[in-house]
Design a protein around this motif. Sequence first.
Motif, short mmCIF file in Angstrom:
data_model
loop_
_atom_site.label_atom_id
_atom_site.label_comp_id
_atom_site.label_asym_id
_atom_site.label_seq_id
_atom_site.Cartn_x
_atom_site.Cartn_y
_atom_site.Cartn_z
N GLY A 176 -3.78 -24.88 -44.41
CA GLY A 176 -2.97 -25.78 -44.90
C GLY A 176 -3.28 -26.51 -46.29
O GLY A 176 -2.96 -27.73 -46.93
N ARG A 177 -4.54 -25.94 -46.93
CA ARG A 177 -5.05 -26.48 -48.27
C ARG A 177 -3.90 -26.29 -49.22
O ARG A 177 -3.05 -25.37 -49.23
CB ARG A 177 -6.11 -25.50 -48.72
N THR A 178 -3.71 -27.25 -50.04
CA THR A 178 -2.67 -27.35 -50.91
C THR A 178 -3.21 -27.46 -52.15
O THR A 178 -4.23 -28.37 -52.83
CB THR A 178 -1.56 -28.71 -50.56
N VAL A 179 -2.63 -26.71 -53.23
CA VAL A 179 -3.06 -26.93 -54.71
C VAL A 179 -1.91 -27.42 -55.46
O VAL A 179 -0.62 -27.06 -55.13
CB VAL A 179 -3.75 -25.73 -55.37
N VAL A 180 -1.97 -28.35 -56.57
CA VAL A 180 -0.91 -28.81 -57.52
C VAL A 180 -1.39 -28.83 -58.64
O VAL A 180 -2.46 -28.80 -59.14
CB VAL A 180 -0.57 -30.29 -56.77
N GLY A 181 -0.28 -28.69 -59.63
CA GLY A 181 -0.69 -29.13 -61.27
C GLY A 181 -1.35 -27.93 -61.62
O GLY A 181 -1.00 -26.73 -61.52
N ASP A 182 -2.38 -28.32 -62.47
CA ASP A 182 -2.90 -27.01 -63.27
C ASP A 182 -3.59 -26.10 -62.06
O ASP A 182 -3.70 -24.94 -62.59
CB ASP A 182 -4.15 -27.59 -64.02
N ASP A 183 -3.88 -26.46 -60.94
CA ASP A 183 -4.78 -25.44 -60.10
C ASP A 183 -3.70 -24.32 -59.64
O ASP A 183 -4.25 -23.31 -59.13
CB ASP A 183 -5.21 -26.27 -58.78
N VAL A 184 -2.26 -24.80 -59.54
CA VAL A 184 -1.43 -23.66 -59.24
C VAL A 184 -1.17 -22.31 -59.96
O VAL A 184 -1.36 -21.38 -59.21
CB VAL A 184 0.06 -24.22 -59.28
N ALA A 185 -1.40 -22.48 -61.07
CA ALA A 185 -1.63 -21.09 -61.90
C ALA A 185 -2.91 -20.39 -61.54
O ALA A 185 -2.57 -18.77 -61.42
CB ALA A 185 -1.72 -21.59 -63.43
N GLY A 186 -4.02 -20.82 -61.36
CA GLY A 186 -5.00 -20.10 -60.89
C GLY A 186 -4.71 -19.58 -59.43
O GLY A 186 -4.99 -18.39 -59.19
N ALA A 187 -4.23 -20.47 -58.68
CA ALA A 187 -4.09 -20.01 -57.45
C ALA A 187 -3.21 -18.83 -57.17
O ALA A 187 -3.43 -18.13 -56.21
CB ALA A 187 -3.63 -21.31 -56.23
N ARG A 188 -2.15 -18.96 -57.84
CA ARG A 188 -1.13 -17.80 -57.77
C ARG A 188 -1.94 -16.24 -58.15
O ARG A 188 -1.43 -15.24 -57.76
CB ARG A 188 -0.16 -17.89 -58.83
N LEU A 189 -3.11 -16.48 -58.76
CA LEU A 189 -3.47 -15.21 -59.16
C LEU A 189 -4.70 -14.72 -58.02
O LEU A 189 -4.91 -13.76 -57.86
CB LEU A 189 -4.59 -15.40 -60.40
N THR A 190 -5.13 -15.69 -57.38
CA THR A 190 -6.16 -15.43 -56.36
C THR A 190 -5.78 -15.62 -55.09
O THR A 190 -6.36 -14.91 -54.08
CB THR A 190 -7.22 -16.46 -56.74
N TRP A 191 -4.68 -16.36 -54.61
CA TRP A 191 -4.18 -16.38 -53.40
C TRP A 191 -3.39 -15.04 -53.06
O TRP A 191 -2.70 -14.57 -53.85
CB TRP A 191 -3.23 -17.66 -53.38
N VAL A 192 -3.19 -14.76 -51.98
CA VAL A 192 -2.37 -13.58 -51.33
C VAL A 192 -0.85 -14.32 -50.91
O VAL A 192 -0.73 -15.03 -50.06
CB VAL A 192 -3.05 -13.07 -50.11
N ARG A 193 0.10 -13.67 -51.58
CA ARG A 193 1.46 -13.88 -51.25
C ARG A 193 2.05 -12.98 -50.36
O ARG A 193 1.89 -11.80 -50.58
CB ARG A 193 2.41 -13.97 -52.36
N SER A 194 2.54 -13.35 -49.26
CA SER A 194 3.12 -12.52 -48.28
C SER A 194 4.69 -13.25 -47.86
O SER A 194 4.81 -14.26 -47.97
CB SER A 194 2.51 -12.31 -46.71
N VAL A 195 5.40 -12.26 -47.29
CA VAL A 195 6.54 -12.79 -46.83
C VAL A 195 6.88 -12.81 -45.38
O VAL A 195 6.95 -11.61 -44.65
CB VAL A 195 7.93 -12.20 -47.57
N GLU A 196 7.07 -13.83 -44.81
CA GLU A 196 7.40 -13.79 -43.37
C GLU A 196 8.97 -14.69 -43.18
O GLU A 196 9.36 -15.56 -43.50
CB GLU A 196 6.32 -14.69 -42.69
N ASN A 197 9.72 -13.69 -42.41
CA ASN A 197 11.14 -14.06 -42.18
C ASN A 197 11.77 -14.71 -43.32
O ASN A 197 12.45 -15.75 -43.37
CB ASN A 197 10.99 -15.45 -41.20
N GLY A 198 11.55 -13.93 -44.72
CA GLY A 198 12.18 -14.37 -45.70
C GLY A 198 11.68 -15.34 -46.47
O GLY A 198 12.31 -15.84 -47.68
N ARG A 199 10.49 -16.05 -46.01
CA ARG A 199 10.02 -17.28 -46.72
C ARG A 199 8.59 -16.66 -47.15
O ARG A 199 7.91 -15.86 -46.51
CB ARG A 199 9.72 -18.19 -45.81
#
Length: 60
Positions: free
Chosen positions: A12-35
């Motif tokens: 449930g950790r949330t990043v906003v603003g400038d942290d998002v760009a970094g998070a997109r590089l280090t977080w893992v994106r997956s798709v569940e039920n189209g989301r």
Amino acid sequence: MADQALTCGVCGRTVVGDDVAGARLTWVRSVENGRAVWTCDTCSRTHLRSIEGKLDSAWW
Ligand SMILES: [Zn+2]
């Protein structure tokens, strides 16, 4: 962008603003039920073992 935010689907950790760009590089994106579901770097590291464990048990 006020609506730019990433929330970890595990802890449930949330990043906003400038942290998002970094998070997109280090977080893992997956798709569940189209989301898009994001898993933060900490959780992806923690859950890598359990994910592999599930795959292993599925094999047997
Ligand atoms: Zn997390």
